[in-house]
Design a protein around this motif. Structure first.
Motif, PDB file in Angstrom:
ATOM      1  N   ASP A   1       0.821  -1.216   0.000  1.00 12.15           N
ATOM      2  CA  ASP A   1       0.000   0.000   0.000  1.00 12.15           C
ATOM      3  C   ASP A   1       0.845   1.252   0.000  1.00 12.15           C
ATOM      4  O   ASP A   1       0.475   2.270  -0.565  1.00 12.15           O
ATOM      5  CB  ASP A   1      -0.868   0.048   1.263  1.00 12.15           C
ATOM      6  N   ARG A   2       1.961   1.176   0.694  1.00 11.25           N
ATOM      7  CA  ARG A   2       2.765   2.375   0.930  1.00 11.25           C
ATOM      8  C   ARG A   2       3.632   2.756  -0.256  1.00 11.25           C
ATOM      9  O   ARG A   2       4.311   3.773  -0.196  1.00 11.25           O
ATOM     10  CB  ARG A   2       3.652   2.161   2.157  1.00 11.25           C
ATOM     11  N   MET A   3       3.646   1.945  -1.296  1.00 11.42           N
ATOM     12  CA  MET A   3       4.487   2.312  -2.443  1.00 11.42           C
ATOM     13  C   MET A   3       3.855   3.427  -3.248  1.00 11.42           C
ATOM     14  O   MET A   3       4.297   4.559  -3.220  1.00 11.42           O
ATOM     15  CB  MET A   3       4.716   1.099  -3.328  1.00 11.42           C
ATOM     16  N   ASP A   4       2.818   3.095  -3.975  1.00 15.60           N
ATOM     17  CA  ASP A   4       2.130   4.096  -4.775  1.00 15.60           C
ATOM     18  C   ASP A   4       0.902   4.512  -3.987  1.00 15.60           C
ATOM     19  O   ASP A   4      -0.153   3.916  -4.104  1.00 15.60           O
ATOM     20  CB  ASP A   4       1.758   3.502  -6.134  1.00 15.60           C
ATOM     21  N   TYR A   5       1.052   5.566  -3.197  1.00 17.96           N
ATOM     22  CA  TYR A   5      -0.004   5.870  -2.229  1.00 17.96           C
ATOM     23  C   TYR A   5      -1.224   6.503  -2.878  1.00 17.96           C
ATOM     24  O   TYR A   5      -2.190   6.795  -2.205  1.00 17.96           O
ATOM     25  CB  TYR A   5       0.536   6.768  -1.113  1.00 17.96           C
TER      26      TYR A   5
ATOM     27  N   PRO B   1      -3.194   2.527  -4.047  1.00 15.43           N
ATOM     28  CA  PRO B   1      -2.691   1.364  -3.296  1.00 15.43           C
ATOM     29  C   PRO B   1      -3.298   0.046  -3.765  1.00 15.43           C
ATOM     30  O   PRO B   1      -2.639  -0.992  -3.676  1.00 15.43           O
ATOM     31  CB  PRO B   1      -3.087   1.671  -1.852  1.00 15.43           C
ATOM     32  N   LEU B   2      -4.516   0.090  -4.294  1.00 12.02           N
ATOM     33  CA  LEU B   2      -5.137  -1.172  -4.693  1.00 12.02           C
ATOM     34  C   LEU B   2      -4.398  -1.825  -5.854  1.00 12.02           C
ATOM     35  O   LEU B   2      -4.349  -3.046  -5.945  1.00 12.02           O
ATOM     36  CB  LEU B   2      -6.604  -0.943  -5.067  1.00 12.02           C
ATOM     37  N   SER B   3      -3.816  -1.037  -6.744  1.00 17.16           N
ATOM     38  CA  SER B   3      -3.064  -1.639  -7.850  1.00 17.16           C
ATOM     39  C   SER B   3      -1.868  -2.399  -7.320  1.00 17.16           C
ATOM     40  O   SER B   3      -1.537  -3.474  -7.824  1.00 17.16           O
ATOM     41  CB  SER B   3      -2.581  -0.552  -8.807  1.00 17.16           C
ATOM     42  N   ASN B   4      -1.214  -1.852  -6.293  1.00 12.20           N
ATOM     43  CA  ASN B   4      -0.062  -2.554  -5.727  1.00 12.20           C
ATOM     44  C   ASN B   4      -0.505  -3.830  -5.034  1.00 12.20           C
ATOM     45  O   ASN B   4       0.131  -4.876  -5.176  1.00 12.20           O
ATOM     46  CB  ASN B   4       0.665  -1.665  -4.723  1.00 12.20           C
ATOM     47  N   ASN B   5      -1.593  -3.751  -4.284  1.00 14.67           N
ATOM     48  CA  ASN B   5      -2.149  -4.963  -3.655  1.00 14.67           C
ATOM     49  C   ASN B   5      -2.423  -6.007  -4.718  1.00 14.67           C
ATOM     50  O   ASN B   5      -2.128  -7.188  -4.560  1.00 14.67           O
ATOM     51  CB  ASN B   5      -3.500  -4.672  -2.986  1.00 14.67           C
TER      52      ASN B   5
ATOM     53  N   ILE C   1       3.916  11.418 -12.024  1.00 13.76           N
ATOM     54  CA  ILE C   1       4.843  10.661 -11.190  1.00 13.76           C
ATOM     55  C   ILE C   1       4.391  10.700  -9.735  1.00 13.76           C
ATOM     56  O   ILE C   1       3.773  11.662  -9.284  1.00 13.76           O
ATOM     57  CB  ILE C   1       6.278  11.210 -11.302  1.00 13.76           C
ATOM     58  N   VAL C   2       4.718   9.619  -9.043  1.00 16.95           N
ATOM     59  CA  VAL C   2       4.487   9.540  -7.612  1.00 16.95           C
ATOM     60  C   VAL C   2       5.801   9.072  -7.013  1.00 16.95           C
ATOM     61  O   VAL C   2       6.327   8.037  -7.392  1.00 16.95           O
ATOM     62  CB  VAL C   2       3.357   8.549  -7.281  1.00 16.95           C
ATOM     63  N   LEU C   3       6.363   9.839  -6.109  1.00 15.50           N
ATOM     64  CA  LEU C   3       7.711   9.504  -5.661  1.00 15.50           C
ATOM     65  C   LEU C   3       7.742   8.295  -4.745  1.00 15.50           C
ATOM     66  O   LEU C   3       8.724   7.574  -4.697  1.00 15.50           O
ATOM     67  CB  LEU C   3       8.341  10.711  -4.980  1.00 15.50           C
ATOM     68  N   GLY C   4       6.656   8.021  -4.049  1.00 16.19           N
ATOM     69  CA  GLY C   4       6.617   6.788  -3.266  1.00 16.19           C
ATOM     70  C   GLY C   4       6.668   5.582  -4.173  1.00 16.19           C
ATOM     71  O   GLY C   4       7.229   4.535  -3.833  1.00 16.19           O
ATOM     72  N   ASP C   5       6.099   5.729  -5.341  1.00 15.74           N
ATOM     73  CA  ASP C   5       6.103   4.674  -6.343  1.00 15.74           C
ATOM     74  C   ASP C   5       7.509   4.481  -6.899  1.00 15.74           C
ATOM     75  O   ASP C   5       7.921   3.368  -7.201  1.00 15.74           O
ATOM     76  CB  ASP C   5       5.137   5.106  -7.455  1.00 15.74           C
ATOM     77  N   CYS C   6       8.248   5.567  -7.010  1.00 13.56           N
ATOM     78  CA  CYS C   6       9.585   5.489  -7.597  1.00 13.56           C
ATOM     79  C   CYS C   6      10.574   4.880  -6.611  1.00 13.56           C
ATOM     80  O   CYS C   6      11.337   3.982  -6.958  1.00 13.56           O
ATOM     81  CB  CYS C   6      10.026   6.876  -8.007  1.00 13.56           C
ATOM     82  N   ASP C   7      10.552   5.348  -5.385  1.00 15.49           N
ATOM     83  CA  ASP C   7      11.613   4.967  -4.453  1.00 15.49           C
ATOM     84  C   ASP C   7      11.344   3.654  -3.721  1.00 15.49           C
ATOM     85  O   ASP C   7      12.270   2.933  -3.402  1.00 15.49           O
ATOM     86  CB  ASP C   7      11.787   6.064  -3.397  1.00 15.49           C
ATOM     87  N   ARG C   8      10.102   3.364  -3.435  1.00 16.01           N
ATOM     88  CA  ARG C   8       9.725   2.143  -2.735  1.00 16.01           C
ATOM     89  C   ARG C   8      10.454   2.000  -1.413  1.00 16.01           C
ATOM     90  O   ARG C   8      11.305   1.179  -1.235  1.00 16.01           O
ATOM     91  CB  ARG C   8       9.953   0.916  -3.589  1.00 16.01           C
TER      92      ARG C   8
END
Lengths: 385, 184
Positions: A58-62, A65-69, A378-385
């Motif tokens: 959830d915390r990656m691409d905030y 989050p459902l796509s990451n799940n 861009i979403v930086l949480g998505d980039c950095d993980r």
């Protein structure tokens, strides 16, 4: 001149530092600097059983989050060959598409605000609030829902879910009309976005650009169509394409995607029954219903084993990819034969887009860069993980 | 065209191992050959793997060497410690392929793919940073996620999971005591 843009410049959408070399106002070289948000999520998941990795994703691409799940759950399901009931897949599709609308709302609001259209920001967050409310009904959380789990979804949809979604389906189309009236023919908007930040289709492919950013250049590739998952092949929707690959085309592609997503939500909610299985009944991988714990010893044992030890997956590797609102997000999962993964790697769209940013922003003006950053979403949480 | 048959015909003995799991094909080759293999996969008509989806790294730390290596067939094809998994996708034929290479524990090195796909640039930098695999000929081999002066490669299996206490103290000495990596 050397200019540091970020890490807290409002238009860098998070903590992104862009090191710019300028000639007058023209960008000669651009060097993105990331890592400010690096949280080591991949390493943390390696220390947990599979089910417990879901809340971390959830915390990656905030913003979605459902796509990451979804991509993580799909990898686990593929690994242990877990069947997902059809109704659970329908719930997933409805919520994923709502999440796509919510994510696009943040993109539209922030991009328009960067370019000076302040009111769009307020409108878009108003619409997003409605979707977050639906998510809160389902999971009790607004953003970090962890609602999609391996084997289905966490719990059944609540009373009033159909009504809330139907209400949103009626509420939203006039709002899209408003956005179009505000921006699509707006001369300032067109001046600032047309012919700026052009991504050539071949270069976009070579640099790993995906999703709406690539479709803005006219490449017809949508994983929902190419490699359908969760029953996307049974829904009727179009994939909007651009022609020139500039900021304006990417904007138009995402704007038209809103209507397509709404079409999918409508089809999904029409075929969704009020009651039925919402997750797999395989007790070796999915915990039993809470109500069974009172009278079934088997259920207690399975519940205890799953939440303390987890389950074993084979010492093999799988790769899954889905179409997130930003592009292809993929999960590479390598098991050890025991209850913890050896390696989990997420390739995230924002990571590739920021890496490709020099390709489509060098040679333009500094003022154009604001629009370019927003246009690849861009979403930086998505980039950095 | 079948990618495995084509690769075997072109590279022969250098295709070390082919495996299929859950419908996904994995081709194991030598790490020196990775640029040739990728160029072949990308440029051959009938294969046209034109999109690099992902490069990931795996650390087989306890299983590759040491007591747990039992010499069975299962471990034969991955005798080294590190692996790189390249995922390529063919838009034309709508299929994916995984190519894997293995690297030694001492000074793991692989040739860079930036010349084939510029997308490999950051993916390789991330691996070099977090897993400590060196890429020969990489145009920009700086760290990506961690600070320049960071010691070690956090994604390796023998790198401990750092745990840090929440700071409720303003006494700098006390804070430093609970931060194992802070003052290195």
């Amino acid at each position: 001149m050397l200019l540091n843009m970020g890490p807290h410049h409002p238009s860098t959408h998070g903590v992104l530092r862009l090191l710019l070399e300028l000639d007058g106002e023209e960008i000669v070289t651009l060097m993105p600097d990331v890592g400010f948000l690096h949280t080591g999520i991949e390493k943390s998941i390696e220390d947990k059983s599979y089910e417990k990795g879901v809340p971390l994703t959830d915390r990656m691409d905030y913003l979605t989050p459902l796509s990451n799940n979804m991509v993580f759950s799909m990898a686990i399901e593929k690994m242990v060959e877990l069947e997902v009931p059809e109704r659970a897949q329908t719930i997933r599709v409805i919520l994923l598409e709502l999440m796509r609308i919510a994510s696009h709302m943040v993109w539209l609001g922030t991009q328009a605000m960067d370019m000076g259209a302040m009111s769009m920001f307020l409108y878009c967050f108003r619409e997003r609030e409605k979707i977050l409310h639906i998510l809160e009904m389902c999971s009790g959380q607004r953003m970090m829902t962890s609602y999609i789990r391996p084997g289905g979804v966490w719990r059944d949809i609540p009373e009033g879910f159909h009504e809330a979604v139907n209400e949103f389906i009626d509420y939203f189309p006039p709002k899209i009309d408003d956005y179009e009236r505000l921006l699509v023919k707006n001369p300032i908007w067109m001046d600032r976005t047309q012919g700026v930040g052009i991504i050539e289709p071949d270069l976009g492919l070579a640099y790993g650009v995906t999703g709406p950013s690539l479709r803005g250049s006219g490449v017809n590739w949508d994983i929902r169509k190419a490699m359908p998952y969760s029953g996307y092949e049974t829904y009727d929707f179009n994939v909007p394409l651009g022609e020139h690959g500039d900021v304006y085309d990417r904007f138009m592609v995402r704007l038209r995607e809103l209507r397509e997503s709404l079409k999918i939500v409508k089809q999904g909610i029409d075929r969704l029954d009020k009651h039925g299985p919402f997750r797999s009944s395989n007790r070796k991988f999915v915990p039993p219903p809470r109500s069974a714990l009172g009278h079934s010893m088997e259920a207690v044992i399975h519940h205890f084993k799953l939440w303390t030890q987890g389950y074993d997956v084979p010492d093999e590797e799988v790769f899954t990819a889905i179409e997130s609102p930003r592009g292809e997000i993929s999960c590479y999962l390598h098991g050890t034969g025991e209850n913890r993964p050896r390696r989990v790697h997420f390739k995230t769209p924002s990571f590739m887009h920021i890496a490709a940013m020099p390709m489509f922003s060098e040679g333009y003006m500094l003022a154009d860069l604001i629009g370019i950053i927003g246009s690849v979403d861009i979403v930086l949480g998505d980039c950095d993980r | 065209m079948d990618p495995v048959a084509a690769l075997k015909e072109r590279f022969g003995e250098d295709i070390l191992y082919v495996k299929e799991f859950r419908g996904e094909i994995t081709v194991v080759t030598k790490s020196e050959l990775i640029v040739d293999v990728m160029m072949y996969l990308r440029n051959t008509p009938g294969l046209t793997y034109n999109f690099l989806s992902d490069i990931s790294s795996v650390d087989y730390y306890p299983n590759a060497y040491g007591d747990e290596y039992d010499g069975t067939e299962e471990y034969d094809y991955r005798p080294e410690r590190f692996a790189l998994a390249y995922h390529v996708y063919s838009m034309l034929y709508n299929r994916r392929l995984r190519v894997k290479t293995f690297m030694m524990e001492e000074d793991p090195v692989a040739p860079t793919l930036v010349g084939v796909w510029p997308a490999a640039n950051w993916l390789e930098r991330e691996i070099a940073d977090l897993m400590g695999i060196r890429f020969d000929g990489h145009p920009d081999p700086r760290r990506l996620m961690m600070p320049e002066d960071w010691d070690g490669h956090p994604l390796r299996r023998d790198y401990p999971l750092g745990k840090e206490r929440v700071q409720f103290s303003f006494n700098m000495q006390e804070i430093q005591n609970h931060k194992p990596f802070a003052d290195e």
